[in-house]
Design an enzyme around this catalytic site. Sequence first.
Site, PDB file in Angstrom:
ATOM      1  N   ASN A 253       0.835  -1.205   0.000  1.00  0.00           N
ATOM      2  CA  ASN A 253       0.000   0.000   0.000  1.00  0.00           C
ATOM      3  C   ASN A 253       0.862   1.244   0.000  1.00  0.00           C
ATOM      4  O   ASN A 253       1.968   1.261   0.537  1.00  0.00           O
ATOM      5  CB  ASN A 253      -0.959  -0.007   1.208  1.00  0.00           C
ATOM      6  CG  ASN A 253      -0.358   0.667   2.429  1.00  0.00           C
ATOM      7  OD1 ASN A 253      -0.389   1.885   2.569  1.00  0.00           O
ATOM      8  ND2 ASN A 253       0.251  -0.135   3.310  1.00  0.00           N
TER       9      ASN A 253
ATOM     10  N   SER B 208       5.840   5.055   8.728  1.00  0.00           N
ATOM     11  CA  SER B 208       5.135   4.752   7.474  1.00  0.00           C
ATOM     12  C   SER B 208       6.028   5.148   6.301  1.00  0.00           C
ATOM     13  O   SER B 208       6.621   6.231   6.317  1.00  0.00           O
ATOM     14  CB  SER B 208       3.820   5.531   7.389  1.00  0.00           C
ATOM     15  OG  SER B 208       2.864   4.900   8.184  1.00  0.00           O
TER      16      SER B 208
ATOM     17  N   PHE C 195      -1.534   8.230   4.310  1.00  0.00           N
ATOM     18  CA  PHE C 195      -2.330   8.839   5.394  1.00  0.00           C
ATOM     19  C   PHE C 195      -3.590   9.555   4.897  1.00  0.00           C
ATOM     20  O   PHE C 195      -3.830  10.719   5.233  1.00  0.00           O
ATOM     21  CB  PHE C 195      -1.490   9.833   6.210  1.00  0.00           C
ATOM     22  CG  PHE C 195      -0.463   9.223   7.116  1.00  0.00           C
ATOM     23  CD1 PHE C 195      -0.716   8.043   7.794  1.00  0.00           C
ATOM     24  CD2 PHE C 195       0.767   9.850   7.318  1.00  0.00           C
ATOM     25  CE1 PHE C 195       0.233   7.488   8.642  1.00  0.00           C
ATOM     26  CE2 PHE C 195       1.727   9.311   8.161  1.00  0.00           C
ATOM     27  CZ  PHE C 195       1.458   8.128   8.824  1.00  0.00           C
TER      28      PHE C 195
ATOM     29  N   ASN D  84       6.046  -1.615  11.481  1.00  0.00           N
ATOM     30  CA  ASN D  84       5.242  -1.099  10.377  1.00  0.00           C
ATOM     31  C   ASN D  84       5.512  -1.939   9.115  1.00  0.00           C
ATOM     32  O   ASN D  84       6.180  -2.972   9.190  1.00  0.00           O
ATOM     33  CB  ASN D  84       5.598   0.373  10.143  1.00  0.00           C
ATOM     34  CG  ASN D  84       4.386   1.175   9.697  1.00  0.00           C
ATOM     35  OD1 ASN D  84       3.653   0.753   8.799  1.00  0.00           O
ATOM     36  ND2 ASN D  84       4.156   2.321  10.313  1.00  0.00           N
TER      37      ASN D  84
ATOM     38  N   LYS E 154       6.117   3.595  17.118  1.00  0.00           N
ATOM     39  CA  LYS E 154       6.052   2.485  16.167  1.00  0.00           C
ATOM     40  C   LYS E 154       7.244   2.549  15.222  1.00  0.00           C
ATOM     41  O   LYS E 154       7.510   3.593  14.619  1.00  0.00           O
ATOM     42  CB  LYS E 154       4.736   2.555  15.378  1.00  0.00           C
ATOM     43  CG  LYS E 154       4.537   1.367  14.440  1.00  0.00           C
ATOM     44  CD  LYS E 154       3.105   1.299  13.954  1.00  0.00           C
ATOM     45  CE  LYS E 154       2.845   0.166  13.005  1.00  0.00           C
ATOM     46  NZ  LYS E 154       1.450   0.087  12.582  1.00  0.00           N
TER      47      LYS E 154
ATOM     48  N   ASN F 170       5.074   5.927   3.319  1.00  0.00           N
ATOM     49  CA  ASN F 170       4.313   6.563   2.235  1.00  0.00           C
ATOM     50  C   ASN F 170       4.121   8.070   2.338  1.00  0.00           C
ATOM     51  O   ASN F 170       3.454   8.666   1.511  1.00  0.00           O
ATOM     52  CB  ASN F 170       2.949   5.879   2.102  1.00  0.00           C
ATOM     53  CG  ASN F 170       3.112   4.404   1.811  1.00  0.00           C
ATOM     54  OD1 ASN F 170       3.954   4.025   0.995  1.00  0.00           O
ATOM     55  ND2 ASN F 170       2.349   3.572   2.491  1.00  0.00           N
ATOM     56  N   THR F 171       4.687   8.684   3.379  1.00  0.00           N
ATOM     57  CA  THR F 171       4.705  10.145   3.457  1.00  0.00           C
ATOM     58  C   THR F 171       6.164  10.541   3.255  1.00  0.00           C
ATOM     59  O   THR F 171       7.029  10.063   4.005  1.00  0.00           O
ATOM     60  CB  THR F 171       4.175  10.636   4.831  1.00  0.00           C
ATOM     61  OG1 THR F 171       2.806  10.277   4.916  1.00  0.00           O
ATOM     62  CG2 THR F 171       4.327  12.135   5.010  1.00  0.00           C
TER      63      THR F 171
HETATM   64  C1  LIG Z   1      -3.555  -0.281   3.811  1.00  0.00           C
HETATM   65  C2  LIG Z   1      -2.703  -0.131   5.049  1.00  0.00           C
HETATM   66  C3  LIG Z   1      -2.693   1.077   5.712  1.00  0.00           C
HETATM   67  C4  LIG Z   1      -1.906   1.237   6.858  1.00  0.00           C
HETATM   68  N1  LIG Z   1      -1.922   2.428   7.525  1.00  0.00           N
HETATM   69  C5  LIG Z   1      -1.175   2.579   8.640  1.00  0.00           C
HETATM   70  C6  LIG Z   1      -1.201   3.803   9.378  1.00  0.00           C
HETATM   71  O1  LIG Z   1      -1.926   4.731   9.053  1.00  0.00           O
HETATM   72  N2  LIG Z   1      -0.397   3.910  10.460  1.00  0.00           N
HETATM   73  C7  LIG Z   1       0.438   2.878  10.879  1.00  0.00           C
HETATM   74  O2  LIG Z   1       1.157   3.013  11.869  1.00  0.00           O
HETATM   75  N3  LIG Z   1       0.444   1.713  10.211  1.00  0.00           N
HETATM   76  C8  LIG Z   1      -0.335   1.535   9.133  1.00  0.00           C
HETATM   77  N4  LIG Z   1      -0.314   0.338   8.460  1.00  0.00           N
HETATM   78  C9  LIG Z   1       0.587  -0.745   8.940  1.00  0.00           C
HETATM   79  C10 LIG Z   1      -0.124  -1.747   9.853  1.00  0.00           C
HETATM   80  O3  LIG Z   1      -0.614  -1.150  11.018  1.00  0.00           O
HETATM   81  C11 LIG Z   1       0.831  -2.885  10.242  1.00  0.00           C
HETATM   82  O4  LIG Z   1       1.899  -2.345  10.980  1.00  0.00           O
HETATM   83  C12 LIG Z   1       1.377  -3.613   9.020  1.00  0.00           C
HETATM   84  O5  LIG Z   1       0.388  -3.772   8.049  1.00  0.00           O
HETATM   85  C13 LIG Z   1       1.927  -4.986   9.374  1.00  0.00           C
HETATM   86  O6  LIG Z   1       0.904  -5.808   9.918  1.00  0.00           O
HETATM   87  P1  LIG Z   1       0.127  -6.926   9.054  1.00  0.00           P
HETATM   88  O7  LIG Z   1       1.168  -7.739   8.367  1.00  0.00           O
HETATM   89  O8  LIG Z   1      -0.680  -7.674  10.071  1.00  0.00           O
HETATM   90  O9  LIG Z   1      -0.729  -6.208   8.088  1.00  0.00           O
HETATM   91  C14 LIG Z   1      -1.100   0.157   7.332  1.00  0.00           C
HETATM   92  C15 LIG Z   1      -1.136  -1.073   6.646  1.00  0.00           C
HETATM   93  C16 LIG Z   1      -1.911  -1.222   5.525  1.00  0.00           C
HETATM   94  C17 LIG Z   1      -1.923  -2.557   4.822  1.00  0.00           C
END
Ligand SMILES: Cc1cc2nc3c(=O)[nH]c(=O)nc-3n(C[C@H](O)[C@H](O)[C@H](O)COP(=O)(O)O)c2cc1C
Length: 365
Positions: free
Chosen positions: A107, A176, A111, A248, A219, A178-179
């Site tokens: 992804n 993150s 944000f 993350n 995080k 993506n910013t």
């Molecule tokens: C579409 C998407 C959006 C996410 N947005 C955020 C976010 O806004 N802030 C954040 O700290 N992590 C964000 N994450 C990361 C998740 O909280 C998590 O740390 C990461 O996906 C790993 O966990 P998973 O393998 O169970 O998905 C996002 C993940 C995905 C897939």
Amino acid sequence: MLKFQDSEKAHHRSLFYLKKLSSFSVSRFALSTLYQNKQDLPVELFGHTFKHPFGLAAGMDKKAEGLLGWQAIGLSFAEIGGVTMLEQQGNPKPRMFRSDKHKALINRMGFNNPGSEKVSQTLDLHFKKYGTPKIPVWVNLGKSKLTDNSDAHIDYSTTMDRLWEYGDLFVINVSSPNTPNLRDLQNQGDLSKIIASCMAINEKNSKTHLCPSKPILVKVAPDMSLAQLEMIVKTAIDSGCSGIVATNTTVSRVEPVNGKEAKTMAETGGMSGLPLVDTSTEFIRMIYKITDGKFPIVGVGGIMNAEHAWQKITAGASLLQGYSAFVFQGPSISKDIVKGLAKKLREHKLTSIKQAIGLDHRGDD
Ligand SMILES: Cc1cc2nc3c(=O)[nH]c(=O)nc-3n(C[C@H](O)[C@H](O)[C@H](O)COP(=O)(O)O)c2cc1C
């Protein structure tokens, strides 16, 4: 069926149905009958008793609109956001991609969220209509794209100030991918400035509302050296934080198995899901070692089943979170994990999750 739709549309549809179903007491009851585990595996941490270790990771509920639903499907806590000070659209679509073969998501949302003012209004309405949520609400703090890194501390702490009343715990997200330049804030100077600014807001609100201050966590990203991780953990401890969330999404990729997968893997953004599971567990293990097991760790990254959850707990995590598992396994994931963890405890002749936290390290002495 949601698997065959565009990833982001499928996400919105799932959230819509969860919100709808959980807003009526009858369907809420049906959801909890279907998805809630009967068993409790309590974890005492951050001033709360969590029913069991598994909660919702950040990013799934950016608008804070699914609180009743997360509780109904049996999660022990829900992290809303990332919320930024300013409302923002995020990156152009498409920005979320799925690799079914690897059980991975990529992804580059950037944000997208309604901003701290609107999220605060949403939570205010929710609290007035339904009362205080029955599960702890965590708030993921992001930084607005328009805010320069030199003013990041103002962005994070303003969001915290606006949401302080409604959040039980706050997570500073400087990880993150993506910013633009967000991860640059993972250096000691910027990070301590952001934490100090949030701590000041925490103290101010604690005095105003005559209640204890709230835990603040940091995080981390999974793409860094041990030395950098050590520096971040030390900064978090020295600045008065209560724990670390690891990890993350990653900017690394897996070997694609065919042309379609190669296209998905070539997308820019952060990868989550199964390919992240071992890296994030190793990060948990390293943090536990660095801190002698004295600093709470929330484990997240690739948890798809109880075995993964157990690996993260025995590596040192006290609580766990998932996002991608909801996409690939569906809403029964929490029930499956709690059931599987209870079995693991029995197999190891342990009586509580507390006894299992950091178990892998016990033979190290
Ligand atoms: C579409 C998407 C959006 C996410 N947005 C955020 C976010 O806004 N802030 C954040 O700290 N992590 C964000 N994450 C990361 C998740 O909280 C998590 O740390 C990461 O996906 C790993 O966990 P998973 O393998 O169970 O998905 C996002 C993940 C995905 C897939």
